[in-house]
Design a protein around this motif. Sequence first.
Motif, PDB file in Angstrom:
ATOM      1  N   GLN A  20       9.895 -22.131  -9.976  1.00  0.00           N
ATOM      2  CA  GLN A  20      11.055 -21.252  -9.790  1.00  0.00           C
ATOM      3  C   GLN A  20      12.303 -22.077  -9.455  1.00  0.00           C
ATOM      4  OE1 GLN A  20       9.431 -18.664  -6.752  1.00  0.00           O
ATOM      5  NE2 GLN A  20       9.175 -16.976  -8.214  1.00  0.00           N
ATOM      6  N   LYS A  21      12.138 -23.086  -8.611  1.00  0.00           N
ATOM      7  CA  LYS A  21      13.269 -23.943  -8.257  1.00  0.00           C
ATOM      8  C   LYS A  21      13.727 -24.722  -9.483  1.00  0.00           C
ATOM      9  CE  LYS A  21      14.901 -27.357  -4.916  1.00  0.00           C
ATOM     10  NZ  LYS A  21      15.757 -27.996  -5.875  1.00  0.00           N
ATOM     11  N   ARG A  22      12.794 -25.218 -10.276  1.00  0.00           N
ATOM     12  CA  ARG A  22      13.155 -25.947 -11.501  1.00  0.00           C
ATOM     13  C   ARG A  22      13.923 -25.029 -12.450  1.00  0.00           C
ATOM     14  NH1 ARG A  22      11.221 -30.183 -15.069  1.00  0.00           N
ATOM     15  NH2 ARG A  22      13.043 -30.393 -16.404  1.00  0.00           N
ATOM     16  N   PHE A  23      13.439 -23.795 -12.573  1.00  0.00           N
ATOM     17  CA  PHE A  23      14.133 -22.811 -13.406  1.00  0.00           C
ATOM     18  C   PHE A  23      15.564 -22.616 -12.903  1.00  0.00           C
ATOM     19  CE2 PHE A  23      15.666 -18.421 -13.556  1.00  0.00           C
ATOM     20  CZ  PHE A  23      15.825 -18.263 -14.923  1.00  0.00           C
ATOM     21  N   ALA A  24      15.704 -22.405 -11.587  1.00  0.00           N
ATOM     22  CA  ALA A  24      17.029 -22.146 -11.013  1.00  0.00           C
ATOM     23  C   ALA A  24      17.960 -23.338 -11.236  1.00  0.00           C
ATOM     24  CB  ALA A  24      16.905 -21.833  -9.521  1.00  0.00           C
ATOM     25  N   ASP A  25      17.450 -24.551 -11.023  1.00  0.00           N
ATOM     26  CA  ASP A  25      18.277 -25.748 -11.221  1.00  0.00           C
ATOM     27  C   ASP A  25      18.692 -25.905 -12.684  1.00  0.00           C
ATOM     28  OD1 ASP A  25      18.263 -26.398  -8.524  1.00  0.00           O
ATOM     29  OD2 ASP A  25      16.528 -27.730  -8.698  1.00  0.00           O
ATOM     30  N   GLU A  26      17.773 -25.637 -13.594  1.00  0.00           N
ATOM     31  CA  GLU A  26      18.095 -25.699 -15.029  1.00  0.00           C
ATOM     32  C   GLU A  26      19.092 -24.608 -15.402  1.00  0.00           C
ATOM     33  OE1 GLU A  26      17.368 -27.725 -17.638  1.00  0.00           O
ATOM     34  OE2 GLU A  26      16.390 -29.090 -16.238  1.00  0.00           O
ATOM     35  N   TYR A  27      18.907 -23.425 -14.833  1.00  0.00           N
ATOM     36  CA  TYR A  27      19.805 -22.294 -15.114  1.00  0.00           C
ATOM     37  C   TYR A  27      21.237 -22.634 -14.704  1.00  0.00           C
ATOM     38  CZ  TYR A  27      21.802 -17.608 -15.013  1.00  0.00           C
ATOM     39  OH  TYR A  27      22.599 -16.518 -15.224  1.00  0.00           O
ATOM     40  N   LEU A  28      21.385 -23.369 -13.593  1.00  0.00           N
ATOM     41  CA  LEU A  28      22.715 -23.727 -13.090  1.00  0.00           C
ATOM     42  C   LEU A  28      23.460 -24.663 -14.038  1.00  0.00           C
ATOM     43  CD1 LEU A  28      21.783 -24.122  -9.351  1.00  0.00           C
ATOM     44  CD2 LEU A  28      23.491 -22.539 -10.255  1.00  0.00           C
ATOM     45  N   ILE A  29      22.757 -25.362 -14.916  1.00  0.00           N
ATOM     46  CA  ILE A  29      23.404 -26.288 -15.850  1.00  0.00           C
ATOM     47  C   ILE A  29      24.306 -25.548 -16.818  1.00  0.00           C
ATOM     48  CG2 ILE A  29      22.990 -27.885 -17.771  1.00  0.00           C
ATOM     49  CD1 ILE A  29      20.437 -28.778 -16.232  1.00  0.00           C
ATOM     50  N   ASP A  30      23.793 -24.496 -17.444  1.00  0.00           N
ATOM     51  CA  ASP A  30      24.587 -23.803 -18.475  1.00  0.00           C
ATOM     52  C   ASP A  30      24.449 -22.279 -18.422  1.00  0.00           C
ATOM     53  OD1 ASP A  30      21.993 -23.536 -19.348  1.00  0.00           O
ATOM     54  OD2 ASP A  30      22.291 -24.575 -21.250  1.00  0.00           O
ATOM     55  N   GLY A  60      19.377 -18.566 -19.305  1.00  0.00           N
ATOM     56  CA  GLY A  60      18.076 -18.254 -18.723  1.00  0.00           C
ATOM     57  C   GLY A  60      16.903 -18.584 -19.636  1.00  0.00           C
ATOM     58  N   THR A  61      17.056 -18.319 -20.929  1.00  0.00           N
ATOM     59  CA  THR A  61      15.981 -18.582 -21.880  1.00  0.00           C
ATOM     60  C   THR A  61      15.647 -20.071 -21.926  1.00  0.00           C
ATOM     61  OG1 THR A  61      16.670 -16.685 -23.206  1.00  0.00           O
ATOM     62  CG2 THR A  61      15.261 -18.308 -24.291  1.00  0.00           C
ATOM     63  N   ARG A  62      16.680 -20.885 -22.072  1.00  0.00           N
ATOM     64  CA  ARG A  62      16.463 -22.329 -22.124  1.00  0.00           C
ATOM     65  C   ARG A  62      15.868 -22.840 -20.810  1.00  0.00           C
ATOM     66  NH1 ARG A  62      17.997 -26.696 -20.155  1.00  0.00           N
ATOM     67  NH2 ARG A  62      19.549 -25.687 -18.850  1.00  0.00           N
ATOM     68  N   ALA A  63      16.411 -22.377 -19.691  1.00  0.00           N
ATOM     69  CA  ALA A  63      15.943 -22.811 -18.374  1.00  0.00           C
ATOM     70  C   ALA A  63      14.474 -22.454 -18.169  1.00  0.00           C
ATOM     71  CB  ALA A  63      16.804 -22.191 -17.277  1.00  0.00           C
ATOM     72  N   TYR A  64      14.093 -21.266 -18.614  1.00  0.00           N
ATOM     73  CA  TYR A  64      12.705 -20.832 -18.439  1.00  0.00           C
ATOM     74  C   TYR A  64      11.762 -21.706 -19.260  1.00  0.00           C
ATOM     75  CZ  TYR A  64       8.794 -17.800 -17.391  1.00  0.00           C
ATOM     76  OH  TYR A  64       7.596 -17.325 -16.921  1.00  0.00           O
ATOM     77  N   LYS A  65      12.169 -22.042 -20.480  1.00  0.00           N
ATOM     78  CA  LYS A  65      11.316 -22.865 -21.345  1.00  0.00           C
ATOM     79  C   LYS A  65      11.179 -24.292 -20.804  1.00  0.00           C
ATOM     80  CE  LYS A  65      11.636 -22.116 -25.876  1.00  0.00           C
ATOM     81  NZ  LYS A  65      12.286 -21.892 -27.185  1.00  0.00           N
ATOM     82  N   VAL A  66      12.170 -24.779 -20.067  1.00  0.00           N
ATOM     83  CA  VAL A  66      12.063 -26.099 -19.446  1.00  0.00           C
ATOM     84  C   VAL A  66      11.113 -26.033 -18.249  1.00  0.00           C
ATOM     85  CG1 VAL A  66      13.334 -27.864 -18.136  1.00  0.00           C
ATOM     86  CG2 VAL A  66      14.316 -26.915 -20.224  1.00  0.00           C
ATOM     87  N   ALA A  67      11.281 -25.008 -17.418  1.00  0.00           N
ATOM     88  CA  ALA A  67      10.458 -24.876 -16.213  1.00  0.00           C
ATOM     89  C   ALA A  67       9.023 -24.480 -16.525  1.00  0.00           C
ATOM     90  CB  ALA A  67      11.090 -23.857 -15.270  1.00  0.00           C
ATOM     91  N   TYR A  68       8.850 -23.729 -17.592  1.00  0.00           N
ATOM     92  CA  TYR A  68       7.513 -23.258 -17.995  1.00  0.00           C
ATOM     93  C   TYR A  68       7.279 -23.673 -19.447  1.00  0.00           C
ATOM     94  CZ  TYR A  68       8.034 -20.356 -13.811  1.00  0.00           C
ATOM     95  OH  TYR A  68       8.224 -19.923 -12.522  1.00  0.00           O
ATOM     96  N   PRO A  69       6.971 -24.964 -19.683  1.00  0.00           N
ATOM     97  CA  PRO A  69       6.886 -25.483 -21.050  1.00  0.00           C
ATOM     98  C   PRO A  69       5.804 -24.839 -21.923  1.00  0.00           C
ATOM     99  CG  PRO A  69       6.446 -27.220 -19.419  1.00  0.00           C
ATOM    100  CD  PRO A  69       6.763 -25.981 -18.672  1.00  0.00           C
ATOM    101  N   SER A  70       4.845 -24.161 -21.312  1.00  0.00           N
ATOM    102  CA  SER A  70       3.812 -23.523 -22.129  1.00  0.00           C
ATOM    103  C   SER A  70       4.355 -22.309 -22.883  1.00  0.00           C
ATOM    104  CB  SER A  70       2.619 -23.109 -21.258  1.00  0.00           C
ATOM    105  OG  SER A  70       3.036 -22.156 -20.298  1.00  0.00           O
ATOM    106  N   VAL A  71       5.498 -21.768 -22.436  1.00  0.00           N
ATOM    107  CA  VAL A  71       6.123 -20.626 -23.119  1.00  0.00           C
ATOM    108  C   VAL A  71       6.962 -21.164 -24.270  1.00  0.00           C
ATOM    109  CG1 VAL A  71       7.760 -18.724 -22.868  1.00  0.00           C
ATOM    110  CG2 VAL A  71       6.155 -19.223 -21.027  1.00  0.00           C
ATOM    111  N   LYS A  72       6.655 -20.734 -25.483  1.00  0.00           N
ATOM    112  CA  LYS A  72       7.334 -21.241 -26.679  1.00  0.00           C
ATOM    113  C   LYS A  72       8.301 -20.229 -27.294  1.00  0.00           C
ATOM    114  CE  LYS A  72       4.940 -25.076 -26.620  1.00  0.00           C
ATOM    115  NZ  LYS A  72       5.491 -26.122 -25.796  1.00  0.00           N
TER     116      LYS A  72
END
Length: 148
Positions: A7-17, A20-32
């Motif tokens: 969740q923290k990784r998602f939030a940190d990725e989300y803050l970049i741009d 949400g979709t991109r951030a979620y795929k980075v934090a949860y790489p199994s979701v394609k």
Amino acid sequence: MGMTEKQKRFADEYLIDLNGTRAYKVAYPSVKKDQVAATAAGRLLRNVEVKTYIDEQLEKIHNEKTADAQEVMEYLTAVMRGETESSVLSLCGDGCQEILEKPPDEKERLKAAELLGKRYSLFTDKIEHGGDIGGVVIVNDIPKPDTG
């Protein structure tokens, strides 16, 4: 309870741009699939802890990176007064180049003065009204005093 690492990784990725979709795929790489990631990201963004963390980080970013009104006004004033310097590339012949520091030129100072003037409403545009004002009739029906 606290956020999970993902969740923290998602939030940190989300803050970049703020994607949400991109951030979620980075934090949860199994979701394609984008649709799955978008739906899950929307759910995470409604999570109280994740939302609070993102809001706190955005506030920090805003405070550190964003000029406030006072800073903008001080900068424009310094430019208008010729107190700032900017770097310009100058050619000195035979392929030689040097960087010079120079104060703002008249055009730059005028633009700063114009922006400050707009902020303080120093300039008013003349408005002409050429339309009909509704057939106003002035009637003097006040009785004259009796002098007799």
